[in-house]
Design an enzyme around this catalytic site. Structure first.
Site, short mmCIF file in Angstrom:
data_model
loop_
_atom_site.label_atom_id
_atom_site.label_comp_id
_atom_site.label_asym_id
_atom_site.label_seq_id
_atom_site.Cartn_x
_atom_site.Cartn_y
_atom_site.Cartn_z
CE1 TYR A 169 50.51 -94.06 -3.22
CE2 TYR A 169 50.49 -91.80 -3.04
CZ TYR A 169 50.48 -92.91 -3.60
OH TYR A 169 50.54 -92.66 -5.33
CD GLU A 211 50.97 -90.65 -7.49
OE1 GLU A 211 50.81 -90.01 -6.57
OE2 GLU A 211 50.81 -91.76 -7.79
#
Length: 456
Positions: A169, A211
């Site tokens: 990320y 997630e």
């Protein structure tokens, strides 16, 4: 199919792109320049924003270390909401420019990201368009996050299929922020950069948390796993013209693999980007099967058809996806081309008393997979073999009327096929009274589900 293992932004764009398309197009129709527009928005934003107090690195963009620290405590503040909403229209006007700058920046700064991309979709500009839609969608809902949060599960399934991990990320964050700064330039104020930075960090945190929960669920299923697992090809057969079926067995012993009908596996062949294919074997089977049509110029389908042999090994991601039967309603199954694969999966799993109609479009009988299986179902499936576009359009109109007559307005209509087919059939079904139309398109930059199965 997706940027940086289906980037959070790209996945969000896939889900909501069609919903925001009219908004995005209306903004694009404006002819204001970025400097003039942002100047006006800056004046509005500065009235309540106060002085910039960010401890971020120069330019207001967080370093990787600062990003990871920000994930621990990030929230969306009223200041951020106001600034993002105030500048959303300007960013939307230049969204494609921003996303077109984003990918080259990421590939240059972080070439390892190339490992996760569908090169064909990247070359066609599909991922750039999807990401542009995502930026607009997220910004336009920044003050109504309840409209975005239900989509996180869709994002999570794609990311977990591709083994996205939290350490990826910061790469997305950094290069997206750099792209925004590159395109909008001096028109940006430190306050606006800080607000957009906080918004991107917040979405990243939401994706990471969602997630993590899904990974645990996937791993906890019978035969389940997290990440990529080594499988070996144990069977390869031709089932239709230019269409082959592949059976994979885990290298480690496995008594059976649980998944939901309609979910897909993710395959990674040597030196190729990943692809998703609907699972056409039954849940609980020790093997995973997919049925793949050879695509002209398609690197993965060509490799699988021509080079992948029984005994060869590859990596598979755990079964994921939300295009599955989600209610107890009667169903009608409609597909075109290789879009028949999820319909076959549904047919194999559903109580046949609930299936009120089956319709499939194909160029020729020779190209249709699973024809014998559908004919043996006893459910009176309807097949349309046609190549001419004019005739196909006529058949869509006529067949939609027949399917709604069979299924009724309250049935769930599941669609899968090429984009143009999907759009025309969806409209025809709704014009004839169908209320629940759900669909999946294979590819990036389109709307995989016109109606989310998580919300009835």
């Amino acid at each position: 199919m997706e940027s940086l293992k289906s980037l959070a932004w790209t996945s969000l764009g896939l889900v909501v792109g069609a919903v925001t398309m009219n908004y995005y197009n209306s903004l694009n129709s404006k002819k204001t320049t970025k400097t003039h527009s942002l100047k006006k928005e800056n004046e509005l934003a500065s009235k309540s924003s106060g002085p910039e107090t960010s401890s971020a690195s120069p330019g207001g963009i967080l370093t990787d270390e600062e990003f990871l620290k920000a994930l621990e405590t990030v929230t969306i503040t009223p200041k951020t909401v106001e600034l993002v909403k105030a500048t959303a229209s300007v960013v939307a006007e230049h969204a494609v420019d921003i996303t077109s700058a984003f990918y080259p920046l990421m590939f240059s700064n972080n070439p390892e990201a190339l490992y996760y991309f569908n090169e064909a979709n990247q070359n066609r500009g599909m991922q750039q368009q999807a990401l542009a839609h995502a930026v607009v969608a997220y910004a336009s809902n920044i003050d109504q996050l309840e409209n975005v949060l239900p989509l996180l599960e869709v994002i999570a399934h794609r990311h977990c299929a591709l083994s996205v991990t939290p350490n990826l990320y910061p790469i997305v964050y950094k290069n997206l922020m750099l792209a925004i700064a590159k395109v909008l330039g001096d028109a940006l104020t430190p306050q606006i950069v800080s607000a957009w930075s906080e918004a991107v960090v917040f979405l990243s945190k939401a994706c990471i948390d969602t997630e993590a929960k899904l990974y645990q669920s996937l791993k906890g299923r019978n035969g389940g796993w997290e990440g990529e697992r080594e499988f070996v090809l144990v069977k390869k057969v031709t089932v239709a013209d230019s269409t082959m079926q592949f059976d994979f067995a885990p290298v480690a012993e496995n008594s059976g693999i649980s998944f939901s009908p309609g979910q897909y596996l993710t395959i990674r062949c040597p030196n190729l980007s990943p692809r998703h294919y609907t699972i056409t074997s039954s849940p609980g089977n020790p093997h995973l099967q997919c049925t793949v049509r050879l695509i002209s110029g398609g690197k993965v389908s060509t490799y699988m058809h021509e080079e992948l042999n029984v005994g060869d090994k590859c990596l598979l991601g755990a079964p994921c996806g939300l295009f599955t039967p989600y209610s107890d309603n009667n169903v009608v199954l409609i597909s075109a081309g290789i879009g028949i694969t999820p319909m076959y999966s549904f047919l194999s799993a559903l109580d046949h008393s609930r299936v009120k109609g089956i319709l499939h479009f194909e160029n020729s009988p020779e190209r249709m997979a699973f024809r014998k299986e559908f004919e043996a179902s006893g459910l009176d499936p309807q097949f349309v073999f046609e190549e001419k576009e004019r005739n196909i359009k006529k058949q869509i109109s006529e067949q939609a009327k027949r399917m709604v007559a069979k299924g009724g307005p309250k049935a769930d209509y599941y669609l899968c096929g090429p984009g143009a087919f999907m759009s025309a059939m969806t409209k025809a079904l709704k014009d004839n009274g169908a209320k629940n139309v759900l669909s999946e398109v294979f590819g990036t930059g389109t709307t995989p589900m016109l109606r989310c199965p998580m919300a009835k």
